[in-house]
Design a protein around this motif. Structure first.
Motif, PDB file in Angstrom:
ATOM      1  N   ASN A   1      21.125  15.421  43.368  1.00 13.64           N
ATOM      2  CA  ASN A   1      22.221  14.811  42.675  1.00 13.64           C
ATOM      3  C   ASN A   1      23.347  14.119  43.601  1.00 13.64           C
TER       4      ASN A   1
ATOM      5  N   ASN B   1      22.052   5.104  32.589  1.00 12.19           N
ATOM      6  CA  ASN B   1      22.198   6.334  33.034  1.00 12.19           C
ATOM      7  C   ASN B   1      23.273   6.351  34.116  1.00 12.19           C
ATOM      8  N   PHE B   2      23.876   5.191  34.497  1.00 15.75           N
ATOM      9  CA  PHE B   2      24.840   5.223  35.726  1.00 15.75           C
ATOM     10  C   PHE B   2      26.186   4.757  35.225  1.00 15.75           C
TER      11      PHE B   2
ATOM     12  N   THR C   1      14.526   7.633  36.437  1.00 12.08           N
ATOM     13  CA  THR C   1      15.774   8.473  36.088  1.00 12.08           C
ATOM     14  C   THR C   1      17.007   7.322  35.670  1.00 12.08           C
ATOM     15  N   GLY C   2      16.720   6.305  35.770  1.00 14.86           N
ATOM     16  CA  GLY C   2      17.839   5.091  35.658  1.00 14.86           C
ATOM     17  C   GLY C   2      17.941   4.353  36.964  1.00 14.86           C
ATOM     18  N   THR C   3      18.951   3.389  36.999  1.00 17.04           N
ATOM     19  CA  THR C   3      19.293   2.472  37.950  1.00 17.04           C
ATOM     20  C   THR C   3      20.878   2.444  38.083  1.00 17.04           C
TER      21      THR C   3
ATOM     22  N   GLU D   1      15.242   3.154  41.566  1.00 16.86           N
ATOM     23  CA  GLU D   1      15.341   4.437  40.672  1.00 16.86           C
ATOM     24  C   GLU D   1      14.583   5.759  41.217  1.00 16.86           C
TER      25      GLU D   1
ATOM     26  N   THR E   1      22.870   8.938  43.347  1.00 16.03           N
ATOM     27  CA  THR E   1      22.574   9.787  42.257  1.00 16.03           C
ATOM     28  C   THR E   1      23.800  10.422  41.535  1.00 16.03           C
TER      29      THR E   1
ATOM     30  N   ASP F   1      22.173  14.288  34.804  1.00 15.36           N
ATOM     31  CA  ASP F   1      21.637  14.673  35.825  1.00 15.36           C
ATOM     32  C   ASP F   1      20.222  14.973  35.930  1.00 15.36           C
TER      33      ASP F   1
ATOM     34  N   MET G   1      25.003   9.524  38.315  1.00 13.29           N
ATOM     35  CA  MET G   1      23.892   9.551  37.029  1.00 13.29           C
ATOM     36  C   MET G   1      24.966  10.163  35.933  1.00 13.29           C
TER      37      MET G   1
END
Length: 277
Positions: free
Chosen positions: A192, A78-79, A238-240, A122, A210, A216, A213
């Motif tokens: 965010n 997610n990044f 939410t991902g790394t 995360e 963030t 978001d 991302m």
């Protein structure tokens, strides 16, 4: 936050000056029920009225800031990464066992037979109200109870080479340190645009934000609610950002005796000694 031995944590509140207060008179725990029925507001009113006794944190263990969640929902890549020009149309989702959640400074155990244990800083979203089929990302704000640091520990061989599912590499015991705090949305600022960092033995391995991302926070909460009911106390990882061992040339996976430190702006800091199961 929650203070005390594992399984016997006491609910607490930390003010902006770093003073802790005992919430035991208001609630038995910081859990989904507390978040869903106005517990945060009651705690704020009690603090303002001077009704909460001070709690000494010296020498005390810090537990995960929310009692064992019903589920931990994780988001796949997610990044944004340098050099990549295309992104997925929607996020990948998987579940992590809720009993992986431990305190922010608890020992992380390398699983038996594991050879490729990796780190992932995360942002965790803690759900504060039931969410099902939200109409739009704009509706996410009303169901978010707060934010915390999550360390989504992973065993990469188990994850990718042992049968085709990710669960084996994600659900080992101690694989989700959470906390130290559950920070309410009003105190976070722009969720965010938070810096997030991770060190191994003092060497900075991840240094992201963030703001990078792909999807978001509001979008993720809305999206997840289209596929499962989110309940108070549930957690979304939410991902790394880039910098995990699997993406480094020498793949320096974690070894027993190493120390991992994790932080996100405004959400505190974690420190874990790596041990062996």
């Amino acid at each position: 936050m929650r203070i005390g031995p594992a399984g016997r944590e006491r609910p607490a509140l930390l003010d902006g000056r770093g003073t802790a207060f005992d919430l035991s008179a208001l609630t038995s725990d910081v859990d989904g029920r507390f978040l869903d029925d106005g517990g945060v507001d009651r705690a704020a009113r009690a603090l303002a009225a001077g009704e909460l006794p001070v709690l000494d944190l010296a020498g005390q263990r810090v537990g995960a800031p929310v009692a064992r969640p019903g589920k931990v929902v994780c988001v796949g890549p997610n990044f944004r990464k340098p050099g990549l020009q295309t992104w997925p149309d929607e996020p990948a989702l998987f579940l992590k066992a809720s009993n992986t959640v431990v305190g922010p400074d608890d020992e992380v155990l390398l699983p038996r037979g594991g050879t490729a244990v990796d780190w992932e800083v995360e942002l965790a979203v803690v759900i504060g109200a039931t969410a099902r089929y939200l109409d739009s990302p704009a509706d996410a704000k009303a169901v978010i109870g707060g934010y915390a640091i999550s360390h989504d520990v992973s065993e990469r061989v188990f994850q990718h080479e042992r049968g085709g599912t990710w669960d084996k590499g994600k659900c080992c015991e101690t694989f989700n340190p959470l906390g130290p705090w559950l920070v309410t949305p009003d105190a976070v600022g722009d969720v965010n645009d938070l810096g997030m960092r991770l060190w191994v033995d003092g060497q900075l391995r991840q240094n992201g934000t963030t703001a990078d991302m792909i999807f978001d926070v509001a979008y993720l909460v809305w999206h997840v609610s289209q596929f499962m009911v989110l309940e108070p106390g549930d957690v979304i990882n939410t991902g790394t950002p880039p910098g995990c061992a699997i993406g480094l040339p020498d793949r320096p996976y974690l070894r027993a005796g190493q120390v991992v430190e994790v932080e996100i702006d405004g959400l505190g800091r974690q420190r874990q000694l790596v041990g062996q199961a």
